[in-house]
Enzyme design. Structure first.
Site, PDB file in Angstrom:
ATOM      1  N   SER A 124       0.834  -1.203   0.000  1.00  0.00           N
ATOM      2  CA  SER A 124       0.000   0.000   0.000  1.00  0.00           C
ATOM      3  C   SER A 124       0.867   1.250   0.000  1.00  0.00           C
ATOM      4  O   SER A 124       1.955   1.260   0.569  1.00  0.00           O
ATOM      5  CB  SER A 124      -0.882  -0.011   1.260  1.00  0.00           C
ATOM      6  OG  SER A 124      -1.514   1.241   1.437  1.00  0.00           O
ATOM      7  N   TYR A 149      -2.070  -0.917  10.732  1.00  0.00           N
ATOM      8  CA  TYR A 149      -2.312  -1.576   9.436  1.00  0.00           C
ATOM      9  C   TYR A 149      -1.143  -1.279   8.498  1.00  0.00           C
ATOM     10  O   TYR A 149      -0.541  -2.195   7.926  1.00  0.00           O
ATOM     11  CB  TYR A 149      -3.631  -1.087   8.820  1.00  0.00           C
ATOM     12  CG  TYR A 149      -3.660  -1.288   7.331  1.00  0.00           C
ATOM     13  CD1 TYR A 149      -3.401  -0.231   6.472  1.00  0.00           C
ATOM     14  CD2 TYR A 149      -3.880  -2.540   6.796  1.00  0.00           C
ATOM     15  CE1 TYR A 149      -3.370  -0.418   5.105  1.00  0.00           C
ATOM     16  CE2 TYR A 149      -3.851  -2.747   5.425  1.00  0.00           C
ATOM     17  CZ  TYR A 149      -3.591  -1.675   4.588  1.00  0.00           C
ATOM     18  OH  TYR A 149      -3.552  -1.873   3.233  1.00  0.00           O
ATOM     19  N   LYS A 153       2.039  -3.676   6.623  1.00  0.00           N
ATOM     20  CA  LYS A 153       2.417  -3.693   5.210  1.00  0.00           C
ATOM     21  C   LYS A 153       3.915  -3.448   5.062  1.00  0.00           C
ATOM     22  O   LYS A 153       4.616  -4.106   4.288  1.00  0.00           O
ATOM     23  CB  LYS A 153       1.626  -2.646   4.418  1.00  0.00           C
ATOM     24  CG  LYS A 153       0.149  -2.984   4.243  1.00  0.00           C
ATOM     25  CD  LYS A 153      -0.035  -4.320   3.527  1.00  0.00           C
ATOM     26  CE  LYS A 153      -1.485  -4.697   3.369  1.00  0.00           C
ATOM     27  NZ  LYS A 153      -1.663  -6.020   2.722  1.00  0.00           N
TER      28      LYS A 153
HETATM   29  C1  WQD Z   1      -9.573   9.189   1.247  1.00  0.00           C
HETATM   30  C2  WQD Z   1      -9.804  10.668   1.508  1.00  0.00           C
HETATM   31  C3  WQD Z   1     -10.140  11.186   3.829  1.00  0.00           C
HETATM   32  C4  WQD Z   1     -13.947   9.109   4.276  1.00  0.00           C
HETATM   33  C5  WQD Z   1      -6.714   4.259   3.191  1.00  0.00           C
HETATM   34  C6  WQD Z   1      -5.511   3.432   3.593  1.00  0.00           C
HETATM   35  C7  WQD Z   1      -4.873   2.824   2.380  1.00  0.00           C
HETATM   36  C8  WQD Z   1      -5.919   2.074   1.603  1.00  0.00           C
HETATM   37  C9  WQD Z   1      -7.032   3.023   1.193  1.00  0.00           C
HETATM   38  C10 WQD Z   1      -6.080  -0.252   2.230  1.00  0.00           C
HETATM   39  C11 WQD Z   1      -9.067  11.159   2.759  1.00  0.00           C
HETATM   40  C12 WQD Z   1     -11.387  11.505   3.007  1.00  0.00           C
HETATM   41  C13 WQD Z   1     -12.780   9.619   3.758  1.00  0.00           C
HETATM   42  C14 WQD Z   1     -14.999  10.006   4.637  1.00  0.00           C
HETATM   43  C15 WQD Z   1     -13.642  11.846   3.938  1.00  0.00           C
HETATM   44  N1  WQD Z   1      -6.474   1.026   2.365  1.00  0.00           N
HETATM   45  N2  WQD Z   1     -12.632  10.961   3.594  1.00  0.00           N
HETATM   46  N3  WQD Z   1     -14.808  11.346   4.450  1.00  0.00           N
HETATM   47  O1  WQD Z   1      -7.150   7.129   4.031  1.00  0.00           O
HETATM   48  O2  WQD Z   1      -6.408   7.693   1.639  1.00  0.00           O
HETATM   49  O3  WQD Z   1      -6.278   5.359   2.446  1.00  0.00           O
HETATM   50  O4  WQD Z   1      -7.602   3.514   2.418  1.00  0.00           O
HETATM   51  O5  WQD Z   1      -5.218  -0.700   1.533  1.00  0.00           O
HETATM   52  O6  WQD Z   1      -3.869   1.944   2.804  1.00  0.00           O
HETATM   53  O7  WQD Z   1      -4.560   4.288   4.204  1.00  0.00           O
HETATM   54  O8  WQD Z   1      -8.494   6.359   2.010  1.00  0.00           O
HETATM   55  O9  WQD Z   1     -10.871   6.457   1.410  1.00  0.00           O
HETATM   56  O10 WQD Z   1     -10.250   6.476   3.882  1.00  0.00           O
HETATM   57  O11 WQD Z   1      -9.807   8.498   2.471  1.00  0.00           O
HETATM   58  O12 WQD Z   1     -13.500  13.067   3.792  1.00  0.00           O
HETATM   59  O13 WQD Z   1     -16.111   9.591   5.127  1.00  0.00           O
HETATM   60  O14 WQD Z   1     -11.191  10.878   1.757  1.00  0.00           O
HETATM   61  O15 WQD Z   1      -9.922  12.199   4.799  1.00  0.00           O
HETATM   62  O16 WQD Z   1      -8.635  12.487   2.505  1.00  0.00           O
HETATM   63  P1  WQD Z   1      -7.050   6.748   2.587  1.00  0.00           P
HETATM   64  P2  WQD Z   1      -9.927   6.886   2.488  1.00  0.00           P
END
Ligand code: WQD
Length: 338
Positions: A124, A149, A153
């Site tokens: 990741s 998590y 990785k």
């Molecule tokens: C994306 C953006 C949030 C939810 C994580 C893991 C990564 C992979 C993907 C597994 C961010 C914003 C989110 C919400 C929001 N996972 N957001 N409201 O954190 O980039 O990555 O998931 O492999 O390893 O780190 O993904 O989709 O959670 O967030 O504003 O209800 O959307 O703040 O900027 P992230 P995400």
């Protein structure tokens, strides 16, 4: 000869199994079903026209893994099996280390003793933390991930690099950016188990009326619209990258291989750009409210995917809008199932 796909009934795993079957590989799936449902296996067969072999056990049960490897002529492995909820990993770090690392180590002990090779690891972009420069290259220095998590990785990558070096085996580490979307058939996609942590499933459930509104975690980031930027890659493009990586690894004549690839589109999109793209792609409104930043979030992460393009002859082909249309079609399929 068959390919062992661990976590093969999961979100990325199931899409990769379809692409492997479409490319003529035999597939053996092992999945403990902790984050999937049996209908996904039926839909893999529906979509691909082929039936992979399936074992429903936990890879921490090494004796069951050993029996599987006695029964099948395995040419390689794609290892998806892991717990992957960033927030949950902060509450249950030891469960995450036990599950994600014990299962990996069991696989590698068996691969070592049976002289097996061609091991692809689901990693990741979280291993980069908040990188100092964009786009992120494979040579960008790693930082200590914020979440347990992410640490599993990073540790998994280290374990695999030692395995490849000490035992002359071939290993590929695939660092995903943000996988989104569903299969164009709308019969495979991300299963909504509990309240979604990730942005796109939450947007989709808000549009469907399951969630009242989307909380946009902060609009005070140093970005054009103030919301955080990520690299959203369509899950089928990501699945195809796994097949390309496996084919390259199998053909590689070097005794010891450690290849690392960033798998992203190379384009960053902000949270609000994703929301607006979903609304225009599906002609539907997504109510949202700007709230505080989420702890542990970084400002921006998007890939320099030129190494995968050059060495795997692979490039993400699908637009953000198209990916967001598929996730909406998947949501409607789930609702039709009741
Ligand atoms: C994306 C953006 C949030 C939810 C994580 C893991 C990564 C992979 C993907 C597994 C961010 C914003 C989110 C919400 C929001 N996972 N957001 N409201 O954190 O980039 O990555 O998931 O492999 O390893 O780190 O993904 O989709 O959670 O967030 O504003 O209800 O959307 O703040 O900027 P992230 P995400």
């Amino acid at each position: 000869m068959a390919i062992l796909v661990t976590g093969g009934l999961g979100y990325i795993g199931s899409h990769t199994v379809v692409e492997l079957l479409n490319s003529g590989f035999e597939v053996v799936i092992v999945d403990d079903m902790s984050n999937s449902e049996k209908f996904i296996l039926e839909n893999i067969e529906l979509v691909s026209g082929k039936k992979p072999v399936f074992y429903p056990f936990d890879l921490k049960r090494r004796e069951l893994l050993s029996q599987l490897l006695d029964a099948h002529d395995i040419e390689g492995c794609i290892n998806f099996a892991a717990f992957k909820a960033v927030g949950e990993s902060q509450q249950k770090p030891i469960d995450y280390y036990e599950n994600n690392l014990f299962s990996l180590i069991n696989l590698l002990q068996e691969f070592k003793e049976r002289n097996l090779s061609n091991f692809i690891f689901s990693s990741s972009c979280t291993v980069y933390g908040q990188a100092d420069q964009m786009p992120i290259k494979e040579t960008t220095p790693l930082k200590t991930p914020e979440s347990s998590y992410g640490k599993t990785k990073q540790m998994g990558e280290e374990i695999l690099m030692d395995f490849a070096r000490a035992h002359e085996r071939k290993v590929t580490l695939l660092r995903y950016f943000n996988p989104i979307g569903a299969h164009p058939s709308a019969r495979l996609g991300e299963l909504p188990i509990g309240v979604p942590n990730n942005l796109v499933p939450f947007v989709t459930q808000t549009a469907a009326g399951i969630r009242e509104k989307l909380m946009v975690y902060g609009n005070d980031y140093p970005t054009p619209d103030g919301t955080a930027i990520r690299d959203y890659i369509y899950v089928v493009d990501l699945a195809k990258a796994h097949v390309a990586a496996l084919q390259k690894l199998i053909q590689d004549s070097r005794p010891s291989v450690i290849d690392i690839y960033n798998l992203g589109t190379g384009t960053g999109s902000s949270v609000l750009e994703v929301v607006h793209a979903f609304e225009s792609a599906n002609s539907i409104k997504v109510p949202y409210e700007i709230t505080e930043r989420r702890a542990g979030d970084i400002t921006a992460a998007y890939a320099d995917a030129s190494k995968a393009e050059a060495e795997l002859n692979w490039k993400a082909q699908t637009s953000l809008e198209t990916a967001l249309q598929t996730t909406w079609q998947w949501q409607k399929y789930l609702e039709s199932r009741g």
